[in-house]
Design a protein around this motif. Structure first.
Motif, PDB file in Angstrom:
ATOM      1  N   TRP A 199      26.251  27.275  62.117  1.00 13.53           N
ATOM      2  CA  TRP A 199      26.048  26.565  60.852  1.00 13.53           C
ATOM      3  C   TRP A 199      26.446  25.095  60.995  1.00 13.53           C
ATOM      4  CZ3 TRP A 199      23.360  28.133  56.798  1.00 13.53           C
ATOM      5  CH2 TRP A 199      23.356  27.301  55.673  1.00 13.53           C
ATOM      6  N   GLU A 200      27.488  24.818  61.762  1.00 14.83           N
ATOM      7  CA  GLU A 200      27.867  23.420  62.003  1.00 14.83           C
ATOM      8  C   GLU A 200      26.751  22.671  62.714  1.00 14.83           C
ATOM      9  OE1 GLU A 200      31.656  23.098  63.902  1.00 14.83           O
ATOM     10  OE2 GLU A 200      32.758  23.818  62.153  1.00 14.83           O
ATOM     11  N   SER A 259      17.676  23.489  62.534  1.00 19.55           N
ATOM     12  CA  SER A 259      17.313  23.642  61.131  1.00 19.55           C
ATOM     13  C   SER A 259      17.873  24.953  60.575  1.00 19.55           C
ATOM     14  CB  SER A 259      15.797  23.619  60.963  1.00 19.55           C
ATOM     15  OG  SER A 259      15.218  24.791  61.506  1.00 19.55           O
ATOM     16  N   VAL A 260      18.113  24.970  59.261  1.00 17.61           N
ATOM     17  CA  VAL A 260      18.556  26.196  58.606  1.00 17.61           C
ATOM     18  C   VAL A 260      17.502  27.292  58.774  1.00 17.61           C
ATOM     19  CG1 VAL A 260      19.114  27.236  56.376  1.00 17.61           C
ATOM     20  CG2 VAL A 260      20.031  24.990  56.968  1.00 17.61           C
ATOM     21  N   GLY A 267      32.764  26.934  57.589  1.00 13.50           N
ATOM     22  CA  GLY A 267      31.878  28.022  57.193  1.00 13.50           C
ATOM     23  C   GLY A 267      32.579  29.359  57.275  1.00 13.50           C
ATOM     24  N   VAL A 268      32.677  30.050  56.126  1.00 14.65           N
ATOM     25  CA  VAL A 268      33.391  31.326  56.055  1.00 14.65           C
ATOM     26  C   VAL A 268      32.543  32.340  55.302  1.00 14.65           C
ATOM     27  CG1 VAL A 268      35.414  32.515  55.100  1.00 14.65           C
ATOM     28  CG2 VAL A 268      35.688  30.259  56.154  1.00 14.65           C
ATOM     29  N   VAL A 269      32.403  33.534  55.875  1.00 18.76           N
ATOM     30  CA  VAL A 269      31.744  34.636  55.181  1.00 18.76           C
ATOM     31  C   VAL A 269      32.722  35.186  54.154  1.00 18.76           C
ATOM     32  CG1 VAL A 269      30.742  36.943  55.425  1.00 18.76           C
ATOM     33  CG2 VAL A 269      30.301  35.197  57.173  1.00 18.76           C
ATOM     34  N   ASN A 306      31.382  25.245  53.233  1.00 16.77           N
ATOM     35  CA  ASN A 306      32.341  24.134  53.254  1.00 16.77           C
ATOM     36  C   ASN A 306      33.763  24.560  53.569  1.00 16.77           C
ATOM     37  OD1 ASN A 306      30.316  22.207  52.389  1.00 16.77           O
ATOM     38  ND2 ASN A 306      30.455  23.152  50.362  1.00 16.77           N
ATOM     39  N   ALA A 307      34.044  25.839  53.478  1.00 17.81           N
ATOM     40  CA  ALA A 307      35.406  26.315  53.747  1.00 17.81           C
ATOM     41  C   ALA A 307      35.738  26.136  55.228  1.00 17.81           C
ATOM     42  CB  ALA A 307      35.533  27.780  53.355  1.00 17.81           C
TER      43      ALA A 307
END
Length: 426
Positions: free
Chosen positions: A341-342, A350-351, A413-415, A387-388
Motif C-alpha cells: 500500500w505504501e 496503482s491501487v 496501513g493497518v487491517v 493512514n494508521a
C-alpha cells in the motif's frame, strides 16, 4: 432478494475514497454495495460502522509455508493462519515442504482438519500437494489422490525439477486433472539457494552469489513447455528483469503462463544483505534496483499476475548463524499489505494493480473464492486504515517467524477487520 443480516456502513472505496458506501451481506454473500445512506438497514441486521475505513476484498496468498506437520518450532497452522488474518488474507495456499512432505492424502487431510479446528471461521486454508514423491524430483506424486484430498495446486516448492521430461509429464497430468503446477525457477547448477544476488554486494561480502540467469533459464524452459504443450504453468516468486522479459514474450505468443512476485522484491534490493543480514537472506535473492523497477512495471501491465508473500518463518536461533549457514526465508504475512500500500501511496504502483494482484488474479488462477463486490460473491472483505502507522517488532507479529528485514521499521496501513463469508475473523 434475501434480507441482509450484515450491513457495513460508511466505508470508502479504495479507487474513490471520497465516496462512502454501505455493504449489504446475507448468508455470507454480497447483496450489493450502495451509496451510503441510500438503503435502510433491515431490522435485526448487524450493523458495523466503518467510519471511513477503506473497503477492500480480502487478500489471497498462493504461496505460504506453514511448517506443520513436522516443523512446529518455526510455525503452526494455527499461528500462521492467525498471522494471515492479521494481514488481511481470507485464503492462503500452503506449500508441501513439511515433514513429512505433503505427498499423500492423509497429510493433506490432517492440514485441513487442523485449519478447521483452529480457525473455523477462516482464513481458508488450501494445501499445495507435492509434485514429486518426497520433493526428490524422481517420481511423480499421486496427484489425483492429492487433488481429491483437497490440494489446489502441485509444486516441488524450493527444489526445482531439473528433469525436463519428468516436468513435462507432470504438467500434462496436472492439466488433465485441471490443477495448476507452481514452479520454483532456479537452475540447480548455478549457485542454487545461496540467498544473495551475484553482483557487487556478494563480491563485497565475499559470498557466492546466485545470478539472475539461474531464474531466467528455468523460466524460459517452463514458458517453452507451456507453449509447446498448451498447458498452464505458474511461476513462483519471480525476482528479476530477465525473467520478466521472458514471461512477457511468452504471454505475447499466447503461452498459458502466469507468474507471481513478492513484496520484498518490490521494496528491497541486494543492499539489504549488507552486514551479513540473514533476515534478508531469501531464495530467490533480493536483486538490483533495475530488477525492482522491472517487477513494478510488470505488475502494472499484468505481465506479473499476482502478489504472494512466500511467507517463510524460521526460529530466531536458525537465523542467528553465519550467512552461509542460515536458512533462506522472510516472514511476510503481516507486513505484506502495508508495504505494498505504501508503494501505491507513493505512486509506484496503482491501487487497481494492487487489488488485481492481491485479490483478483490469485483467486482466478487457482479457482479460489473471489469477491468483486457483485451480487452473490463471497463476503470476504477487509476494513483497512491506510493512514494508521505501526512498528514492526517481534511483539507485533503473531507469526512465530520474526525473521524479517523490516524489523524496527514504521509502516503505514493497518487491517482493522477481516470478514470471511460474512463472519468477523479478526
Amino acid at each position: 432478494m434475501s434480507q441482509a443480516d450484515l450491513v457495513v456502513r460508511r466505508a470508502a472505496l479504495a479507487q474513490a475514497p471520497q465516496d462512502y458506501v454501505d455493504l449489504f451481506v446475507a448468508k455470507g454473500r454480497v447483496l450489493g454495495v450502495f451509496p451510503s445512506g441510500s438503503q435502510p438497514a433491515p431490522e435485526g441486521a448487524k450493523v458495523v460502522e466503518a467510519e471511513g475505513l477503506l473497503l477492500l476484498p480480502s487478500l489471497t496468498d498462493v504461496h505460504v509455508h506453514l511448517r506443520e506437520p513436522g516443523q512446529e518450532w518455526k510455525e503452526t497452522i494455527a499461528t500462521g493462519l492467525a498471522a494471515a488474518a492479521k494481514g488481511g488474507f481470507g485464503s492462503v495456499m500452503c506449500m508441501a515442504n513439511t515433514d513429512p512432505v505433503n505427498d499423500q492424502a492423509p497429510i493433506t487431510e490432517t492440514m485441513l482438519d487442523k485449519a478447521a479446528r483452529s480457525h473455523p471461521r477462516g482464513p481458508r486454508l488450501y494445501p499445495v500437494g507435492a509434485l514429486t514423491v518426497g520433493l526428490e524430483g524422481k517420481i511423480l506424486a499421486p496427484m489425483e489422490e492429492l487433488k481429491t484430498a483437497g490440494c489446489k495446486a502441485f509444486s516441488n516448492d524450493g527444489r526445482p525439477v531439473s528433469d525436463s521430461e519428468l516436468f513435462r509429464r507432470a504438467l500434462e497430468y496436472a492439466s488433465d486433472l485441471g490443477v495448476p503446477v507452481i514452479d520454483h525457477c532456479e537452475d540447480p547448477w548455478l549457485a542454487p539457494a545461496t540467498g544473495v544476488n551475484e553482483g557487487v554486494v556478494s563480491a563485497r561480502l565475499g559470498l557466492r552469489g546466485n545470478p539472475d540467469i539461474s531464474e531466467a533459464i528455468q523460466a524460459a524452459r517452463d514458458c517453452l513447455l507451456a507453449e509447446y504443450l498448451n498447458v498452464p504453468v505458474h511461476l513462483a516468486h519471480i525476482s528479476s528483469r530477465r525473467s520478466v522479459e521472458i514471461i512477457r514474450a511468452a504471454k505475447a505468443k499466447g503461452a498459458p503462463v502466469t507468474a507471481e512476485t513478492c513484496p520484498h522484491y518490490l521494496i528491497l534490493t541486494e543492499e539489504a544483505c549488507e552486514g551479513y543480514n540473514t533476515n534478508a537472506k531469501v531464495n530467490p535473492p533480493l536483486r538490483t534496483g533495475e530488477d525492482r523497477q522491472a517487477l513494478l512495471a510488470a505488475l502494472e501491465d499484468g505481465t506479473i499476475d499476482a502478489l504472494a508473500t512466500d511467507h517463510a518463518p524460521h526460529a530466531a536461533h536458525e537465523k542467528e548463524t553465519p550467512f552461509d549457514e542460515a536458512p533462506n526465508g522472510i516472514s511476510g504475512l503481516e507486513t505484506a499489505l502495508s508495504v505494498t500500500w505504501e508503494l501505491a501511496a507513493r505512486g509506484e504502483l496503482s491501487v487497481e494493480a494492487l487489488i488485481r494482484a492481491w485479490c483478483q488474479r490469485p483467486a482466478e488462477i487457482f479457482g479460489l473464492p473471489l469477491n468483486r463486490f457483485q451480487l452473490g460473491d463471497p463476503a470476504d472483505f477487509i476494513l483497512f486504515d491506510p493512514n494508521a502507522r505501526w512498528k514492526v517488532t517481534p511483539q507485533a507479529l503473531l507469526s512465530k517467524g520474526k525473521n524479517t528485514p523490516l524489523l524496527g521499521r514504521e509502516l503505514t496501513g493497518v487491517v482493522k477487520a477481516l470478514y470471511v463469508a460474512g463472519k468477523h475473523v479478526s
